[in-house]
Design a protein around this motif. Structure first.
Motif, PDB file in Angstrom:
ATOM      1  N   ASN A   1      -3.842  10.049  18.370  1.00 24.39           N
ATOM      2  CA  ASN A   1      -4.113  10.999  19.456  1.00 24.39           C
ATOM      3  C   ASN A   1      -4.435  10.646  20.955  1.00 24.39           C
ATOM      4  OD1 ASN A   1      -4.294  13.263  17.500  1.00 24.39           O
ATOM      5  ND2 ASN A   1      -6.196  12.944  16.775  1.00 24.39           N
ATOM      6  N   ARG A   2      -5.025   9.580  20.878  1.00 22.35           N
ATOM      7  CA  ARG A   2      -5.172   8.717  22.134  1.00 22.35           C
ATOM      8  C   ARG A   2      -3.694   8.526  23.094  1.00 22.35           C
ATOM      9  NH1 ARG A   2      -7.602   3.276  22.031  1.00 22.35           N
ATOM     10  NH2 ARG A   2      -7.610   3.475  24.285  1.00 22.35           N
ATOM     11  N   LEU A   3      -2.637   7.993  22.157  1.00 19.52           N
ATOM     12  CA  LEU A   3      -1.240   8.092  22.411  1.00 19.52           C
ATOM     13  C   LEU A   3      -0.757   9.552  22.986  1.00 19.52           C
ATOM     14  CD1 LEU A   3       0.917   5.959  23.031  1.00 19.52           C
ATOM     15  CD2 LEU A   3       1.650   6.253  20.561  1.00 19.52           C
ATOM     16  N   ARG A   4      -0.770  10.460  22.113  1.00 17.90           N
ATOM     17  CA  ARG A   4      -0.405  11.671  22.594  1.00 17.90           C
ATOM     18  C   ARG A   4      -0.921  12.216  23.808  1.00 17.90           C
ATOM     19  NH1 ARG A   4      -0.885  14.005  16.424  1.00 17.90           N
ATOM     20  NH2 ARG A   4       1.267  13.611  15.825  1.00 17.90           N
ATOM     21  N   LYS A   5      -2.328  11.984  24.092  1.00 13.21           N
ATOM     22  CA  LYS A   5      -2.932  12.310  25.193  1.00 13.21           C
ATOM     23  C   LYS A   5      -2.364  11.457  26.377  1.00 13.21           C
ATOM     24  CE  LYS A   5      -7.715  13.078  27.433  1.00 13.21           C
ATOM     25  NZ  LYS A   5      -7.070  13.016  28.773  1.00 13.21           N
ATOM     26  N   TRP A   6      -2.237  10.328  26.159  1.00  5.35           N
ATOM     27  CA  TRP A   6      -1.673   9.605  27.326  1.00  5.35           C
ATOM     28  C   TRP A   6      -0.312  10.094  27.738  1.00  5.35           C
ATOM     29  CZ3 TRP A   6       2.935   7.113  27.155  1.00  5.35           C
ATOM     30  CH2 TRP A   6       3.383   6.286  28.236  1.00  5.35           C
ATOM     31  N   ALA A   7       0.376  10.560  26.667  1.00  7.62           N
ATOM     32  CA  ALA A   7       1.802  11.236  26.933  1.00  7.62           C
ATOM     33  C   ALA A   7       1.818  12.084  27.879  1.00  7.62           C
ATOM     34  CB  ALA A   7       2.290  11.309  25.666  1.00  7.62           C
ATOM     35  N   SER A   8       0.756  13.075  27.369  1.00  4.67           N
ATOM     36  CA  SER A   8       0.519  14.232  28.164  1.00  4.67           C
ATOM     37  C   SER A   8       0.064  14.121  29.424  1.00  4.67           C
ATOM     38  CB  SER A   8      -0.356  15.265  27.382  1.00  4.67           C
ATOM     39  OG  SER A   8      -0.823  16.412  28.117  1.00  4.67           O
ATOM     40  N   ASP A   9      -1.078  13.279  29.753  1.00  2.16           N
ATOM     41  CA  ASP A   9      -1.393  12.998  31.061  1.00  2.16           C
ATOM     42  C   ASP A   9      -0.444  12.434  32.030  1.00  2.16           C
ATOM     43  OD1 ASP A   9      -4.079  13.965  30.271  1.00  2.16           O
ATOM     44  OD2 ASP A   9      -4.731  11.882  30.043  1.00  2.16           O
ATOM     45  N   VAL A  10       0.404  11.795  31.558  1.00  5.33           N
ATOM     46  CA  VAL A  10       1.337  11.104  32.467  1.00  5.33           C
ATOM     47  C   VAL A  10       2.898  11.798  32.547  1.00  5.33           C
ATOM     48  CG1 VAL A  10       0.417   8.794  32.151  1.00  5.33           C
ATOM     49  CG2 VAL A  10       2.393   9.466  30.825  1.00  5.33           C
ATOM     50  N   GLY A  11       3.138  12.623  31.587  1.00  5.55           N
ATOM     51  CA  GLY A  11       4.070  13.598  31.653  1.00  5.55           C
ATOM     52  C   GLY A  11       5.372  12.882  30.811  1.00  5.55           C
TER      53      GLY A  11
ATOM     54  N   LEU B   1       6.785  13.166  28.090  1.00  7.57           N
ATOM     55  CA  LEU B   1       7.774  13.891  27.449  1.00  7.57           C
ATOM     56  C   LEU B   1       8.084  14.999  28.190  1.00  7.57           C
ATOM     57  CD1 LEU B   1       6.067  13.694  23.994  1.00  7.57           C
ATOM     58  CD2 LEU B   1       8.399  12.443  24.787  1.00  7.57           C
ATOM     59  N   GLU B   2       7.769  15.313  29.489  1.00 11.18           N
ATOM     60  CA  GLU B   2       8.241  16.441  30.248  1.00 11.18           C
ATOM     61  C   GLU B   2       9.814  16.284  30.769  1.00 11.18           C
ATOM     62  OE1 GLU B   2       6.460  18.833  31.385  1.00 11.18           O
ATOM     63  OE2 GLU B   2       4.709  18.300  30.178  1.00 11.18           O
ATOM     64  N   PRO B   3      10.407  17.310  30.806  1.00  9.12           N
ATOM     65  CA  PRO B   3      11.933  17.381  31.229  1.00  9.12           C
ATOM     66  C   PRO B   3      12.085  17.242  32.722  1.00  9.12           C
ATOM     67  CG  PRO B   3      11.156  19.667  30.767  1.00  9.12           C
ATOM     68  CD  PRO B   3       9.902  18.580  30.609  1.00  9.12           C
ATOM     69  N   GLY B   4      13.211  16.821  33.188  1.00 11.41           N
ATOM     70  CA  GLY B   4      13.861  16.844  34.424  1.00 11.41           C
ATOM     71  C   GLY B   4      13.017  15.780  35.310  1.00 11.41           C
ATOM     72  N   ASP B   5      12.650  16.481  36.597  1.00 12.08           N
ATOM     73  CA  ASP B   5      12.059  15.611  37.536  1.00 12.08           C
ATOM     74  C   ASP B   5      10.673  15.404  37.214  1.00 12.08           C
ATOM     75  OD1 ASP B   5      14.497  15.758  38.845  1.00 12.08           O
ATOM     76  OD2 ASP B   5      13.886  17.213  40.283  1.00 12.08           O
ATOM     77  N   ALA B   6      10.009  16.178  36.510  1.00  9.84           N
ATOM     78  CA  ALA B   6       8.611  15.954  35.895  1.00  9.84           C
ATOM     79  C   ALA B   6       8.211  14.767  34.924  1.00  9.84           C
ATOM     80  CB  ALA B   6       7.977  17.318  35.363  1.00  9.84           C
ATOM     81  N   SER B   7       9.276  14.342  34.547  1.00 12.77           N
ATOM     82  CA  SER B   7       9.224  13.441  33.467  1.00 12.77           C
ATOM     83  C   SER B   7       8.999  11.810  34.179  1.00 12.77           C
ATOM     84  CB  SER B   7      10.587  13.200  32.913  1.00 12.77           C
ATOM     85  OG  SER B   7      11.657  12.295  33.627  1.00 12.77           O
ATOM     86  N   LEU B   8       8.010  11.167  33.417  1.00 14.05           N
ATOM     87  CA  LEU B   8       7.722   9.855  33.857  1.00 14.05           C
ATOM     88  C   LEU B   8       8.791   9.006  33.989  1.00 14.05           C
ATOM     89  CD1 LEU B   8       5.366   7.960  34.285  1.00 14.05           C
ATOM     90  CD2 LEU B   8       5.275   7.436  31.930  1.00 14.05           C
ATOM     91  N   ASP B   9       9.956   9.032  33.149  1.00 16.06           N
ATOM     92  CA  ASP B   9      11.194   8.283  33.336  1.00 16.06           C
ATOM     93  C   ASP B   9      11.669   8.520  34.847  1.00 16.06           C
ATOM     94  OD1 ASP B   9      11.643   6.802  31.179  1.00 16.06           O
ATOM     95  OD2 ASP B   9      11.957   8.750  30.114  1.00 16.06           O
ATOM     96  N   HIS B  10      11.775  10.022  35.417  1.00 16.85           N
ATOM     97  CA  HIS B  10      12.097  10.182  36.737  1.00 16.85           C
ATOM     98  C   HIS B  10      11.208   9.757  37.741  1.00 16.85           C
ATOM     99  CE1 HIS B  10      14.487  12.292  39.621  1.00 16.85           C
ATOM    100  NE2 HIS B  10      13.245  12.960  40.076  1.00 16.85           N
ATOM    101  N   VAL B  11       9.873   9.887  37.376  1.00 22.80           N
ATOM    102  CA  VAL B  11       8.997   9.543  38.578  1.00 22.80           C
ATOM    103  C   VAL B  11       8.936   8.204  38.644  1.00 22.80           C
ATOM    104  CG1 VAL B  11       6.401   9.234  38.847  1.00 22.80           C
ATOM    105  CG2 VAL B  11       7.476  11.507  38.124  1.00 22.80           C
ATOM    106  N   LEU B  12       9.111   7.381  37.849  1.00 27.94           N
ATOM    107  CA  LEU B  12       9.314   5.806  37.938  1.00 27.94           C
ATOM    108  C   LEU B  12      10.620   5.026  37.952  1.00 27.94           C
ATOM    109  CD1 LEU B  12       6.878   4.586  35.347  1.00 27.94           C
ATOM    110  CD2 LEU B  12       6.340   5.020  37.701  1.00 27.94           C
ATOM    111  N   ARG B  13      11.874   6.153  38.246  1.00 29.99           N
ATOM    112  CA  ARG B  13      12.944   5.724  38.395  1.00 29.99           C
ATOM    113  C   ARG B  13      13.241   4.931  39.791  1.00 29.99           C
ATOM    114  NH1 ARG B  13      16.815  10.220  39.889  1.00 29.99           N
ATOM    115  NH2 ARG B  13      15.585  10.110  41.639  1.00 29.99           N
TER     116      ARG B  13
END
Length: 166
Positions: A42-52, A54-66
């Motif tokens: 649950n902590r891992l899921r909350k972290w994922a939600s807080d940082v985005g 699993l968000e799609p597109g430009d909102a994703s953490l991968d995109h933000v940290l590109r």
């Protein structure tokens, strides 16, 4: 590997670990109860939600940290998938090994012998702690916003408190 791919795989394996601990014949005598594993998931899921994560597109953490805005974020960007892969690897080790084997006493650095299951749980908990700490530094994370709100509130409250005593 992208953060999203590492996280998705990690969450799937972690969920399987919880199902495994619930159904093992040793369920009642595990040194780390299923509820403790569920708390970490649950902590891992909350972290994922807080940082985005699993968000799609430009909102994703991968995109933000590109292309991170700060040099320090490059290290965080590279370390997040490593932490997720490590969590997944430890969860797989527990699932793939006989649970009785990971419940054997393991001589660690502490005076009290721990089971391998306890050692792995401590490592996983530490990795989730690290991910939560990283969230404070990630642009746009809900945790970053909450932290800065508390700091601003504390500064305002302190200024009001010292001004009235004076």
């Amino acid at each position: 590997m992208s953060i999203e791919a590492a996280l998705t795989s990690c969450l799937d394996t972690f969920t399987n670990l919880i199902k495994y601990t619930e159904t093992t014949k040793y369920h009642q005598s595990l040194t780390v109860p299923t509820s403790s594993w569920a708390t970490q998931l649950n902590r891992l899921r909350k972290w994922a939600s807080d940082v985005g994560a699993l968000e799609p597109g430009d909102a994703s953490l991968d995109h933000v940290l590109r292309e991170p805005p700060r040099l320090s974020l490059y290290a965080i960007r590279d370390h997040i998938p490593e932490l997720l892969n490590s969590i997944e690897g430890m969860a797989k080790e527990i699932i793939e090994d006989d649970i009785a084997a990971v419940e054997e006493k393991h001589e660690g650095a502490s005076d009290k012998p721990e089971t391998l299951l306890e050692v792995l749980f401590g490592c996983i908990r530490s990795h989730v702690d690290s991910l939560e700490q990283y969230a404070r530094h990630l642009p746009g994370s809900k945790t970053e916003w909450k932290r800065s709100s508390r700091v601003e509130y504390a500064v305002v409250a302190d200024a009001q408190g010292s001004g009235g005593d004076g």
